[in-house]
Design a protein around this motif. Sequence first.
Motif, PDB file in Angstrom:
ATOM      1  N   PRO A 105     -12.059  -0.455  -3.068  1.00 32.94           N
ATOM      2  CA  PRO A 105     -11.074  -1.340  -3.575  1.00 32.94           C
ATOM      3  C   PRO A 105      -9.687  -0.962  -3.442  1.00 32.94           C
ATOM      4  O   PRO A 105      -9.589  -0.061  -2.700  1.00 32.94           O
ATOM      5  CB  PRO A 105     -11.418  -0.861  -5.354  1.00 32.94           C
ATOM      6  CG  PRO A 105     -11.994   0.460  -5.174  1.00 32.94           C
ATOM      7  CD  PRO A 105     -12.766   0.514  -3.802  1.00 32.94           C
TER       8      PRO A 105
ATOM      9  N   GLY B 133       4.272   2.578  -6.289  1.00 31.86           N
ATOM     10  CA  GLY B 133       4.010   2.697  -4.891  1.00 31.86           C
ATOM     11  C   GLY B 133       2.574   2.377  -4.736  1.00 31.86           C
ATOM     12  O   GLY B 133       2.299   1.844  -3.442  1.00 31.86           O
TER      13      GLY B 133
ATOM     14  N   MET C 233       2.141  -0.895  -2.683  1.00 34.65           N
ATOM     15  CA  MET C 233       2.517  -1.018  -1.380  1.00 34.65           C
ATOM     16  C   MET C 233       1.750  -0.194  -0.377  1.00 34.65           C
ATOM     17  O   MET C 233       1.887  -0.540   0.876  1.00 34.65           O
ATOM     18  CB  MET C 233       4.144  -0.245  -1.340  1.00 34.65           C
ATOM     19  CG  MET C 233       5.125  -0.982  -2.066  1.00 34.65           C
ATOM     20  SD  MET C 233       6.540   0.170  -2.504  1.00 34.65           S
ATOM     21  CE  MET C 233       7.257   0.072  -0.900  1.00 34.65           C
ATOM     22  N   LEU C 234       0.630   0.602  -0.693  1.00 34.01           N
ATOM     23  CA  LEU C 234      -0.247   1.391  -0.015  1.00 34.01           C
ATOM     24  C   LEU C 234      -1.088   0.381   0.922  1.00 34.01           C
ATOM     25  O   LEU C 234      -1.654  -0.763   0.356  1.00 34.01           O
ATOM     26  CB  LEU C 234      -0.947   2.597  -0.735  1.00 34.01           C
ATOM     27  CG  LEU C 234      -0.098   3.516  -1.347  1.00 34.01           C
ATOM     28  CD1 LEU C 234      -0.966   4.438  -2.331  1.00 34.01           C
ATOM     29  CD2 LEU C 234       0.560   4.341  -0.094  1.00 34.01           C
ATOM     30  N   GLN C 235      -1.763   0.773   1.983  1.00 31.07           N
ATOM     31  CA  GLN C 235      -2.505   0.084   2.695  1.00 31.07           C
ATOM     32  C   GLN C 235      -3.774   0.219   2.049  1.00 31.07           C
ATOM     33  O   GLN C 235      -4.204   0.907   1.508  1.00 31.07           O
ATOM     34  CB  GLN C 235      -2.639   0.402   4.287  1.00 31.07           C
ATOM     35  CG  GLN C 235      -3.709  -0.410   4.905  1.00 31.07           C
ATOM     36  CD  GLN C 235      -4.024   0.154   6.351  1.00 31.07           C
ATOM     37  OE1 GLN C 235      -3.751   1.211   6.610  1.00 31.07           O
ATOM     38  NE2 GLN C 235      -4.614  -0.758   7.373  1.00 31.07           N
ATOM     39  N   THR C 236      -4.624  -1.146   2.007  1.00 29.69           N
ATOM     40  CA  THR C 236      -5.878  -1.126   1.522  1.00 29.69           C
ATOM     41  C   THR C 236      -6.943  -0.883   2.318  1.00 29.69           C
ATOM     42  O   THR C 236      -6.875  -0.937   3.689  1.00 29.69           O
ATOM     43  CB  THR C 236      -6.133  -2.589   0.586  1.00 29.69           C
ATOM     44  OG1 THR C 236      -6.023  -3.678   1.961  1.00 29.69           O
ATOM     45  CG2 THR C 236      -5.042  -3.098  -0.307  1.00 29.69           C
ATOM     46  N   PRO C 237      -8.041  -0.023   1.979  1.00 29.72           N
ATOM     47  CA  PRO C 237      -9.090   0.228   2.544  1.00 29.72           C
ATOM     48  C   PRO C 237      -9.758  -0.821   3.544  1.00 29.72           C
ATOM     49  O   PRO C 237      -9.946  -0.952   4.535  1.00 29.72           O
ATOM     50  CB  PRO C 237     -10.007   0.861   1.786  1.00 29.72           C
ATOM     51  CG  PRO C 237      -9.203   1.385   0.644  1.00 29.72           C
ATOM     52  CD  PRO C 237      -8.123   0.350   0.524  1.00 29.72           C
TER      53      PRO C 237
ATOM     54  N   ALA D 122      -8.047  -2.010   6.471  1.00 29.77           N
ATOM     55  CA  ALA D 122      -8.042  -1.059   7.831  1.00 29.77           C
ATOM     56  C   ALA D 122      -9.511  -1.211   8.156  1.00 29.77           C
ATOM     57  O   ALA D 122      -9.931  -0.917   9.424  1.00 29.77           O
ATOM     58  CB  ALA D 122      -7.711   0.331   7.204  1.00 29.77           C
ATOM     59  N   PHE D 123     -10.606  -1.276   7.280  1.00 30.93           N
ATOM     60  CA  PHE D 123     -11.929  -1.237   7.714  1.00 30.93           C
ATOM     61  C   PHE D 123     -12.621  -2.320   8.252  1.00 30.93           C
ATOM     62  O   PHE D 123     -13.875  -2.256   8.642  1.00 30.93           O
ATOM     63  CB  PHE D 123     -12.899  -0.654   6.487  1.00 30.93           C
ATOM     64  CG  PHE D 123     -12.586   0.760   5.828  1.00 30.93           C
ATOM     65  CD1 PHE D 123     -11.707   1.470   6.704  1.00 30.93           C
ATOM     66  CD2 PHE D 123     -12.880   0.964   4.526  1.00 30.93           C
ATOM     67  CE1 PHE D 123     -11.186   2.672   5.834  1.00 30.93           C
ATOM     68  CE2 PHE D 123     -12.714   2.158   4.068  1.00 30.93           C
ATOM     69  CZ  PHE D 123     -11.823   3.241   4.956  1.00 30.93           C
TER      70      PHE D 123
END
Lengths: 132, 200
Positions: B49, B61, B64-68, B71-72
Motif C-alpha cells: 500500500p 510528508g 509526498m513519498l514514493q509509493t511501493p 517502484a515495483f
Amino acid sequence: MPVCKIRHIRLLAAVLAVPILVIVSLQTQAEYADVVLNRNSEKEGVRPVVYPHWFHRIRFQCRVCHTELGFEMRVGANKVTMEGIIDGKFCGACHDGETAWTVENCDLCHSGLPGMETGITGGHKTLGPGNW
Amino acid sequence: MSIVKNLITPAATVIAVFILLLFLVNKESHSADPNQFNRLMAPPSKRNPPPTEDGIHDGPGASMLQTPKSAFGTLPKSKSGNYIDWVKALDEKKIQPRYDRNDPEVQPIVMDLNIVHEVKGSMPNVVYPHKQHTEWLDCSNCHPAIFVPQKGANNITMASILLGEKCGVCHGKVAFPVSECRRCHSQKKKQSAGAKAAAK
C-alpha cells in the motif's frame, strides 16, 4: 413524517458508517523491512522516522550503508542524531542536498505515526520467540 | 407537545443510528466466509500500500513519498517479503543499485563460491551462494562477526535463525523470510547405503 424520519436515519447512518468501516478495515500493512526510528524523535517533539529499505536498496547496495556509512545491522544499535546527520554522518552522508534531499525536509523522514517503538515492521520477523 | 416531539425525534434517530452501526460493525466481521483460507492475510490487492495507507505513516510528508507500487511495477515478483524477487531484479538488471555511494560506475567484487551445509534432518541440504550475497554485501558485513570464515566453525540452526542470529540477521527482516524453505534447502541429499537398504 415516517418517510422523512426513515430518510433522516438512513442519511445519518450512511454518513457515520463510512468512518467506522474505515477504522474496521484499517490494518498495519507496512512494507517489509520498514524501520521505525524513535530513540530521540518523539522526545524531541517530532514524529518518528520511517526508513524504507525497499526504496534505498533499489538505489544502493546494502554495503553502502552497512559498511561505508557504518550502520550496524541491528535495530537500536545505531545512535542516529540530527547533529550527526548535519555533520555528514549516517543519513547525512547522502541526505545533503546533492545525492538526496536535505535535512530541511523534516516531514519526509519524520513521517511515522506517533507512539511507535523503534524496530523493524512489515510482517515476517526473526526477532525472537513469539515474534515469529 | 411539539417540543417533546422535537426532542424524541433526534433521540430516536441517535439510538437507531447506534443500533445500525453496531449491526454494521458486526456484519463487517462476519460478512466474509469465516472459514476461508488465509483469513488474516492481506489479499494481493491490499499488498504494497502507499505510505498514506500503510498504518505506520502520518503527517504531511507521507503523501509526498514514493509509493511501493510505482517502484515495483516492472520488477520480478515473489511470494513473500516485499513480494519482489530482489536477487532476480538485480540479475535481470531491472535495478542497478550503486556499489559505491557516489560513483555509479564502480562494480562489486563478486565471489562465486557455493557452500553446502549438510543438514541433519530430512530437509534437503542448504546451498549458500556467495555470488548472490557479494552482489549486495561486503565480506565484512558477515565475516567474522556473524559467521566465522572457517569450515565447520559455525553451528547454524533454524532455532538460532528464528531468534534473529546467523542467517536470521537479514533473512526474516530485510532479505526473503525463512518461510521460503526451499530457496536455501535446495540440494537433494544423497541417500546413504543404510537408508537404501531400509527402503528395499
